[in-house]
Design an enzyme around this catalytic site. Sequence first.
Site, PDB file in Angstrom:
ATOM      1  N   MET A 192      13.820  -5.343  -6.067  1.00 26.05           N
ATOM      2  CA  MET A 192      12.412  -5.003  -5.846  1.00 26.05           C
ATOM      3  C   MET A 192      11.997  -3.899  -6.792  1.00 26.05           C
ATOM      4  O   MET A 192      12.676  -2.882  -6.928  1.00 26.05           O
ATOM      5  CB  MET A 192      12.225  -4.571  -4.385  1.00 26.05           C
ATOM      6  N   GLU A 193      10.826  -4.110  -7.421  1.00 28.81           N
ATOM      7  CA  GLU A 193      10.388  -3.290  -8.541  1.00 28.81           C
ATOM      8  C   GLU A 193       9.620  -2.034  -8.131  1.00 28.81           C
ATOM      9  O   GLU A 193       8.819  -1.512  -8.908  1.00 28.81           O
ATOM     10  CB  GLU A 193       9.494  -4.122  -9.461  1.00 28.81           C
ATOM     11  N   ASN A 194       9.847  -1.491  -6.947  1.00 31.91           N
ATOM     12  CA  ASN A 194       9.131  -0.297  -6.499  1.00 31.91           C
ATOM     13  C   ASN A 194       9.030   0.741  -7.624  1.00 31.91           C
ATOM     14  O   ASN A 194      10.007   1.025  -8.303  1.00 31.91           O
ATOM     15  CB  ASN A 194       9.861   0.340  -5.321  1.00 31.91           C
ATOM     16  N   GLU A 216      13.006  -6.561 -13.171  1.00 24.76           N
ATOM     17  CA  GLU A 216      12.422  -5.503 -12.341  1.00 24.76           C
ATOM     18  C   GLU A 216      11.875  -4.370 -13.199  1.00 24.76           C
ATOM     19  O   GLU A 216      10.819  -3.805 -12.879  1.00 24.76           O
ATOM     20  CB  GLU A 216      13.462  -4.977 -11.354  1.00 24.76           C
ATOM     21  N   HIS A 229       8.499  -5.287 -14.649  1.00 23.20           N
ATOM     22  CA  HIS A 229       7.421  -5.221 -13.661  1.00 23.20           C
ATOM     23  C   HIS A 229       6.660  -3.893 -13.735  1.00 23.20           C
ATOM     24  O   HIS A 229       5.538  -3.801 -13.226  1.00 23.20           O
ATOM     25  CB  HIS A 229       7.982  -5.386 -12.251  1.00 23.20           C
TER      26      HIS A 229
END
Length: 849
Positions: free
Chosen positions: A255-257, A290, A293
């Site tokens: 997940m690219e938080n 990721e 992103h």
Amino acid sequence: MTDSQAQTVYLADYKAPSYWVDHVDLTFKLAPNATRVISKVKFRPNPESVGEFFLHGENLKLICAKINGTPVTPNVSEKGLTCAVPTTEFVWECEVEIDPAANTALEGLYMSNGMYCTQCEAEGFRKITFYPDRPDVMAPFDVRIEGHEPILLSNGNPGTSGTGFAEWHDPWPKPAYLFALVAGELITHPDSFTTKSGREVDLNIWVRDGDQDKCAFGMKALKASMKWDEDVYGREYDLDLFNIVAVDDFNMGAMENKGLNIFNSSAVLASPETATDGNFERIEAIIAHEYFHNWTGNRITCRDWFQLCLKEGLTVFRDQQFSADERSAPVQRINDVLALRGRQFSEDNGPLAHPPRPDHFVEINNFYTATVYEKGAEVIGMLKRLVGDENYDKALTMYFDRHDGQACTIEDWLQVFEDATGRDLSQFKRWYTDAGTPRLSVKETFEGDTLTLTFTQETPATPGQDSKPPRLIPISVGLLGQNGDEITPSTLIEMTEETQSFEFSGLASKPIPSILRDFSAPVILTRETNNVERAFLLAHDTDPFNKWEAGRSLAKDVLMNMITKGAAPDDLYLDAAMAVARDDDLDPAFRALTLAMPGQNDLAETLASGGHVPDPTAIWQALETLKQSLAQKGQDTFQRLYAANSVTGAYSPDAVSNGKRALQGRALSFINRLDGGKTAQTQYDAADNMTLQLDALACLISAGKGDDSVAAFYNQWQSDRLVINKWFGLQITQADPSNAAVTTERLAKHADFTLTNPNRFRSVFGAMSANPAGFHDVSGAGYELLAEWLIKLDPLNPQTTARMCSAFQSWRRYDENRQQLMKSAMDRIIKTEGLSADTSEMIGRILNG
């Protein structure tokens, strides 16, 4: 929630938020069963979209709420809250309590092996606090974390920290789905990167103690990604710090938080002893994805979840470009198409078909699909082909400049290309809005000195979409002379009509066309040809993809005849395959791919599209027969290839070494059929890396000689959870089809199997569906076993359950007996009391599509 209770969301109903957010302050007081989350949010009304004040919120215990410091009592429901608010700017404050330890769905804030972790995409933030949890609401966040854990991480740049607390500031506006928090006992693998403007960025990969030796490759991939994005797209990283955290319990790959990427541990941890070449390649691609992103997903995000393919399709395309540059472009392209055909074409041809941009959904989690990701990337690739490299670069620069900090739509994306090139892309937009894989047929005539290619396109009906107008299809064509020389290099033609002809003049004799070079469009091409011509293209085509495709088509045609007519293996194919095997001028990785047979699901789909009812057992038997014939035909060659492609020295996951090991492994699979596992056992005993060890173990299991080595492998690796996932999966994928369900059931009772870890569950039940002849055994045991365990998993993790229901999506193409058995299994699932909306939607679509 049952399917009847779930609400359908429609793109046509999109309405801008009634309130914008200018700033978010969050304080977390961590406790496993009673975490307190205190939020302070600055809102202002949106005069262009007047409506009630509504905040999403699920499974939250509201402690108190205030507006401008004054206590209020909002109306709270299962989905959120409403409240009377001022008509001007105001500050909303609330305190909620949540239970991370009980959160087995792994959405929102949860715990993984004692570590606090978040997953907020797509709609997980609403399980953390009350908030407008939608991607078009973007704001900067300040976060304070209070807890006893030594490492406390969130998005952005670090602020003040001390004993029991840490503060973080993310200056870049972001939607709530990009929020992240991690807290636990972690150890860092540190490094740094200097951007092209000279800024120093600190890099960390955070892991549990014991995993420090598995971070070096991930860090190398991250730094390579950062440099590549600067060099190719001109995108520089924009924070002082980039953190990656490896988490065992995770529904996705990563997940690219913003500034705090959270990775499934399988997508970042690797060492030569524990990871295969394929693992290293996957890690490199996912880390790049990721990181990329940061600009295509974070700085510019999607307005609503219907636009998901805007960020995912573009970012997949970018990570494919990166992998092609880092490794072999032809091999990367072939692997991309294999993945597309293996997952997305099946999706497009069944009840789960939907456009890259769907117009409705019940659960957005069910639309993180191959259509959104892989087909979305193919659409970007077609657009780049159509406008050319220079105009693509011009349009991307315009996109970043025009839309930085915005939440955008497919229309915004296409508009920059129209503005940059002057082209009308309204017909091209159908690739985003129409479901299904176009069928492209071609007929050819040769008169005088002119070859005429006449194409016809048709896209079959899909659920909710019957008649579909023609699309703009870019078709790359080259022409070969009868002596094998290329007489016309790759030429791009644009098909816009249902039927359209294109002429190639000035030819001395009738050429052999090479059509759809580099797989220039995601279509199914049919053309009247024969195996002599396929063998000719395999030998002479200058386009690497079409060279491979010719061999693939030749193998499929031989297998179709074996399955439907009882034919013997064709010497033409065997000779052509061996010619490739012996050609040392060809890339070893390319040869390994060309010597691989079409997959069982691919053959089943080909049979079904040709009007046959596929028999999974017959397909498996035909493949076994052809593999055995090839092994016998090339026994001397495979022995030579096995020896010649042995890689000496320290292990390296570089493209050249990986390619040699791939060809050596392919050769071993054929040798294994003749020596009963002798060579495989020798390799297993001497293996110093996981690629060699796992290749050998697979061969031993297939040869029926794997019991001792399976036990030894477990004893060696039982403390490494990622390697044991391989141990589980390999026993099932390599099992004789008649024993696949029994093997799966046995392993599901193993002490190391657990329902709550998605990787472990997929390693067992994903492996069963990856053994098609076993899963589709005529007894139906595979169907019943999968249904039984999906019913068990659904209350704990609806997201993983729903995604694994796709194993049933092709049920209508099989015989009546198998159809009834699969329908019975799905009926059993959908009638389960309290079934999640995620799983209800998936099973309902599969049954009714």
